[in-house]
Scaffold this motif. Structure first.
Motif, mmCIF file in Angstrom:
data_model
loop_
_atom_site.group_PDB
_atom_site.id
_atom_site.type_symbol
_atom_site.label_atom_id
_atom_site.label_comp_id
_atom_site.label_asym_id
_atom_site.label_seq_id
_atom_site.Cartn_x
_atom_site.Cartn_y
_atom_site.Cartn_z
ATOM 1 N N GLN A 44 0.845 -1.185 0.000
ATOM 2 C CA GLN A 44 0.000 0.000 0.000
ATOM 3 C C GLN A 44 0.893 1.252 0.000
ATOM 4 O O GLN A 44 1.957 1.256 0.633
ATOM 5 N N PRO A 45 0.481 2.293 -0.679
ATOM 6 C CA PRO A 45 1.283 3.520 -0.695
ATOM 7 C C PRO A 45 1.600 4.051 0.701
ATOM 8 O O PRO A 45 2.704 4.530 0.954
ATOM 9 N N ASN A 46 0.654 3.935 1.622
ATOM 10 C CA ASN A 46 0.900 4.409 2.988
ATOM 11 C C ASN A 46 1.990 3.604 3.684
ATOM 12 O O ASN A 46 2.755 4.146 4.483
ATOM 13 N N ASP A 47 2.054 2.308 3.391
ATOM 14 C CA ASP A 47 3.107 1.473 3.976
ATOM 15 C C ASP A 47 4.483 1.912 3.476
ATOM 16 O O ASP A 47 5.449 1.954 4.241
ATOM 17 N N ILE A 48 4.555 2.244 2.215
ATOM 18 C CA ILE A 48 5.815 2.704 1.649
ATOM 19 C C ILE A 48 6.195 4.062 2.242
ATOM 20 O O ILE A 48 7.352 4.298 2.587
ATOM 21 N N LYS A 49 5.217 4.934 2.396
ATOM 22 C CA LYS A 49 5.473 6.253 2.992
ATOM 23 C C LYS A 49 5.976 6.117 4.423
ATOM 24 O O LYS A 49 6.880 6.842 4.845
ATOM 25 N N LYS A 50 5.414 5.180 5.182
ATOM 26 C CA LYS A 50 5.857 4.951 6.554
ATOM 27 C C LYS A 50 7.314 4.492 6.591
ATOM 28 O O LYS A 50 8.102 4.956 7.420
ATOM 29 N N LEU A 51 7.663 3.581 5.682
ATOM 30 C CA LEU A 51 9.049 3.118 5.625
ATOM 31 C C LEU A 51 10.006 4.237 5.228
ATOM 32 O O LEU A 51 11.099 4.354 5.773
ATOM 33 N N MET A 52 9.576 5.056 4.294
ATOM 34 C CA MET A 52 10.416 6.191 3.885
ATOM 35 C C MET A 52 10.621 7.156 5.055
ATOM 36 O O MET A 52 11.723 7.669 5.256
ATOM 37 N N LYS A 53 9.572 7.365 5.823
ATOM 38 C CA LYS A 53 9.676 8.250 6.988
ATOM 39 C C LYS A 53 10.648 7.665 8.013
ATOM 40 O O LYS A 53 11.479 8.375 8.580
ATOM 41 N N LYS A 54 10.570 6.363 8.231
ATOM 42 C CA LYS A 54 11.482 5.707 9.164
ATOM 43 C C LYS A 54 12.929 5.812 8.676
ATOM 44 O O LYS A 54 13.848 6.011 9.465
ATOM 45 N N MET A 55 13.112 5.685 7.378
ATOM 46 C CA MET A 55 14.458 5.802 6.821
ATOM 47 C C MET A 55 14.983 7.229 6.982
ATOM 48 O O MET A 55 16.162 7.434 7.293
ATOM 49 N N ASP A 56 14.115 8.207 6.795
ATOM 50 C CA ASP A 56 14.510 9.598 7.003
ATOM 51 C C ASP A 56 14.909 9.845 8.462
ATOM 52 O O ASP A 56 15.886 10.537 8.741
ATOM 53 N N GLN A 57 14.140 9.274 9.382
ATOM 54 C CA GLN A 57 14.461 9.416 10.800
ATOM 55 C C GLN A 57 15.817 8.795 11.118
ATOM 56 O O GLN A 57 16.599 9.356 11.877
ATOM 57 N N LEU A 58 16.069 7.645 10.530
ATOM 58 C CA LEU A 58 17.354 6.988 10.741
ATOM 59 C C LEU A 58 18.485 7.834 10.194
ATOM 60 O O LEU A 58 19.520 8.006 10.853
ATOM 61 N N LEU A 59 18.305 8.382 9.031
ATOM 62 C CA LEU A 59 19.331 9.229 8.432
ATOM 63 C C LEU A 59 19.613 10.449 9.308
ATOM 64 O O LEU A 59 20.771 10.799 9.528
ATOM 65 N N LYS A 60 18.561 11.068 9.834
ATOM 66 C CA LYS A 60 18.749 12.204 10.734
ATOM 67 C C LYS A 60 19.503 11.801 11.984
ATOM 68 O O LYS A 60 20.363 12.540 12.472
ATOM 69 N N ILE A 95 21.654 9.346 12.287
ATOM 70 C CA ILE A 95 23.044 9.079 11.917
ATOM 71 C C ILE A 95 23.801 10.384 11.685
ATOM 72 O O ILE A 95 24.961 10.518 12.096
ATOM 73 N N GLU A 96 23.157 11.355 11.056
ATOM 74 C CA GLU A 96 23.835 12.609 10.722
ATOM 75 C C GLU A 96 23.945 13.559 11.903
ATOM 76 O O GLU A 96 24.759 14.481 11.858
ATOM 77 N N SER A 97 23.155 13.367 12.931
ATOM 78 C CA SER A 97 23.205 14.278 14.076
ATOM 79 C C SER A 97 24.542 14.157 14.806
ATOM 80 O O SER A 97 25.159 13.108 14.866
ATOM 81 N N ASN A 98 24.977 15.259 15.323
ATOM 82 C CA ASN A 98 26.274 15.283 16.040
ATOM 83 C C ASN A 98 26.100 15.195 17.516
ATOM 84 O O ASN A 98 25.330 15.644 18.155
#
Length: 58
Positions: A37-53, A55-58
């Motif tokens: 479902q598109p919402n499932d993909i959006k949720k995963l993308m959001k989780k990936m964005d959170q992970l990236l943030k 990792i990048e945070s100091n």
């Protein structure tokens, strides 16, 4: 626990969660022939964005 160790544990937790979600989605696509479902993909993308943030945070 040190800040670095805490951050490392958080990253590991996020990665495990993403892996489980992607594995489930993969099985649905390959074995059950169900597209995610598109919402499932959006949720995963959001989780990936959170992970990236995280990792990048100091």
């Amino acid at each position: 626990m040190t800040e670095i160790k805490t951050k490392k544990e958080n990253v590991k937790m996020h990665l495990k969660d993403l892996r489980q979600n992607l594995k489930k989605m993969h099985l649905e696509v390959t074995e059950e022939l169900i597209l995610p479902q598109p919402n499932d993909i959006k949720k995963l993308m959001k989780k990936m964005d959170q992970l990236l943030k995280l990792i990048e945070s100091n």
